[in-house]
Design a protein around this motif. Structure first.
Motif, PDB file in Angstrom:
ATOM      1  N   PHE A  83      77.217  23.651  34.938  1.00 55.15           N
ATOM      2  CA  PHE A  83      76.534  24.929  34.681  1.00 55.15           C
ATOM      3  C   PHE A  83      75.201  24.647  33.975  1.00 55.15           C
ATOM      4  CE2 PHE A  83      81.032  26.040  34.940  1.00 55.15           C
ATOM      5  CZ  PHE A  83      81.041  27.185  35.714  1.00 55.15           C
ATOM      6  N   LYS A  84      74.432  23.719  34.500  1.00 53.96           N
ATOM      7  CA  LYS A  84      73.223  23.189  33.860  1.00 53.96           C
ATOM      8  C   LYS A  84      72.298  24.235  33.242  1.00 53.96           C
ATOM      9  CE  LYS A  84      72.587  19.029  36.666  1.00 53.96           C
ATOM     10  NZ  LYS A  84      73.645  19.186  37.652  1.00 53.96           N
ATOM     11  N   ASN A  85      72.082  25.339  33.933  1.00 52.67           N
ATOM     12  CA  ASN A  85      71.063  26.286  33.479  1.00 52.67           C
ATOM     13  C   ASN A  85      71.566  27.318  32.489  1.00 52.67           C
ATOM     14  OD1 ASN A  85      68.750  25.284  34.937  1.00 52.67           O
ATOM     15  ND2 ASN A  85      69.874  25.869  36.768  1.00 52.67           N
ATOM     16  N   ALA A  86      72.836  27.264  32.133  1.00 47.79           N
ATOM     17  CA  ALA A  86      73.356  28.193  31.126  1.00 47.79           C
ATOM     18  C   ALA A  86      72.682  27.900  29.787  1.00 47.79           C
ATOM     19  CB  ALA A  86      74.867  28.061  31.012  1.00 47.79           C
ATOM     20  N   ASP A  87      72.695  28.875  28.911  1.00 47.35           N
ATOM     21  CA  ASP A  87      71.933  28.763  27.665  1.00 47.35           C
ATOM     22  C   ASP A  87      72.781  28.369  26.459  1.00 47.35           C
ATOM     23  OD1 ASP A  87      69.547  28.794  26.270  1.00 47.35           O
ATOM     24  OD2 ASP A  87      69.809  30.868  25.635  1.00 47.35           O
ATOM     25  N   HIS A  88      73.851  27.634  26.663  1.00 47.67           N
ATOM     26  CA  HIS A  88      74.672  27.164  25.552  1.00 47.67           C
ATOM     27  C   HIS A  88      74.171  25.792  25.117  1.00 47.67           C
ATOM     28  CE1 HIS A  88      77.473  30.464  26.054  1.00 47.67           C
ATOM     29  NE2 HIS A  88      77.388  30.255  27.355  1.00 47.67           N
ATOM     30  N   PRO A  89      74.471  25.389  23.886  1.00 49.96           N
ATOM     31  CA  PRO A  89      74.080  24.039  23.457  1.00 49.96           C
ATOM     32  C   PRO A  89      74.636  22.999  24.426  1.00 49.96           C
ATOM     33  CG  PRO A  89      74.918  25.303  21.607  1.00 49.96           C
ATOM     34  CD  PRO A  89      75.185  26.108  22.842  1.00 49.96           C
ATOM     35  N   LYS A  90      73.805  22.020  24.730  1.00 52.40           N
ATOM     36  CA  LYS A  90      74.250  21.048  25.722  1.00 52.40           C
ATOM     37  C   LYS A  90      73.851  19.627  25.347  1.00 52.40           C
ATOM     38  CE  LYS A  90      72.360  23.211  29.171  1.00 52.40           C
ATOM     39  NZ  LYS A  90      71.872  24.414  28.528  1.00 52.40           N
ATOM     40  N   LEU A  91      74.692  18.712  25.797  1.00 53.84           N
ATOM     41  CA  LEU A  91      74.398  17.292  25.744  1.00 53.84           C
ATOM     42  C   LEU A  91      73.977  16.895  27.151  1.00 53.84           C
ATOM     43  CD1 LEU A  91      77.489  16.121  23.672  1.00 53.84           C
ATOM     44  CD2 LEU A  91      75.162  16.566  22.846  1.00 53.84           C
ATOM     45  N   VAL A  92      72.805  16.300  27.261  1.00 52.69           N
ATOM     46  CA  VAL A  92      72.259  15.918  28.553  1.00 52.69           C
ATOM     47  C   VAL A  92      72.448  14.421  28.733  1.00 52.69           C
ATOM     48  CG1 VAL A  92      70.169  15.801  29.956  1.00 52.69           C
ATOM     49  CG2 VAL A  92      70.584  17.787  28.501  1.00 52.69           C
ATOM     50  N   LEU A  93      73.094  14.040  29.835  1.00 52.50           N
ATOM     51  CA  LEU A  93      73.327  12.637  30.137  1.00 52.50           C
ATOM     52  C   LEU A  93      72.317  12.181  31.185  1.00 52.50           C
ATOM     53  CD1 LEU A  93      76.053  13.770  29.020  1.00 52.50           C
ATOM     54  CD2 LEU A  93      77.120  11.901  30.232  1.00 52.50           C
ATOM     55  N   LEU A  94      71.591  11.132  30.854  1.00 54.13           N
ATOM     56  CA  LEU A  94      70.581  10.604  31.764  1.00 54.13           C
ATOM     57  C   LEU A  94      71.006   9.228  32.258  1.00 54.13           C
ATOM     58  CD1 LEU A  94      67.348  11.535  29.749  1.00 54.13           C
ATOM     59  CD2 LEU A  94      68.519  12.872  31.517  1.00 54.13           C
TER      60      LEU A  94
END
Length: 176
Positions: A106-117
């Motif tokens: 749900f990438k575009n949701a506005d909850h805090p997120k940890l992004v894995l690159l």
């Protein structure tokens, strides 16, 4: 009467094979070990079917049932033939008394997120809303520089080194 704290929602996002499920499982362990009731939600882009071919409840759905449930002494599984938004799913979790939800996708949701690159090519994910931290599996100097310039905490998770990232999450959510 004690007011219930708002449910923790933390997203884990990244492209295929970025390690999302591995990190999500580590986060579940972290929150569960703190005594929280933890739920998970996963976005499926492949329309997977949760029931094997020939399962009774799958046969019910194939016959036209819009809702099916499978219940045992230890668990219940609901399947409904209708998509649900992330907000609907989270509301359902909260109604069940869940304290923390780890959302995979749900990438575009506005909850805090940890992004894995996975590498520098994934740096476009740094434009997503509400980033709480960035995890790098391999050396990605351009992505790391862009993340730091944006003010995001950056963590190396190569060789499954999750402890610094988990400590960051502990600080954000468990040391209140």
């Amino acid at each position: 009467m004690e007011e219930r704290l708002r449910m923790i929602v933390l997203q884990v996002v990244g492209y295929k094979n970025a390690g999302k499920t591995t990190l999500a499982s580590e986060l579940v362990r972290l929150f569960a070990s703190a005594g929280l009731i933890v739920g998970t939600l996963k976005r499926d882009a492949h329309d997977a079917d949760p029931e094997p071919e020939g399962a009774d409840t799958r046969r019910h759905r194939e016959a036209g049932a819009r809702f099916t449930a499978l219940s045992s002494d230890s668990r219940t599984m609901w399947v409904r033939e209708k998509p649900a938004s992330l907000d609907e799913l989270l509301a359902g979790m909260e109604a069940e008394g869940v304290d923390a939800v780890i959302v995979e996708g749900f990438k575009n949701a506005d909850h805090p997120k940890l992004v894995l690159l996975r590498g520098d090519d994934d740096a476009e994910l740094l434009r997503l809303p509400n980033i709480a931290g960035v995890a790098l599996r391999t050396s990605a100097p351009l992505a790391e520089q862009a993340a730091r310039q944006s003010g995001f905490p950056v963590f190396r998770t190569d060789e499954r080194r999750f402890e610094p990232l988990l400590e960051h999450v502990r600080t954000l959510y468990l040391k209140r």
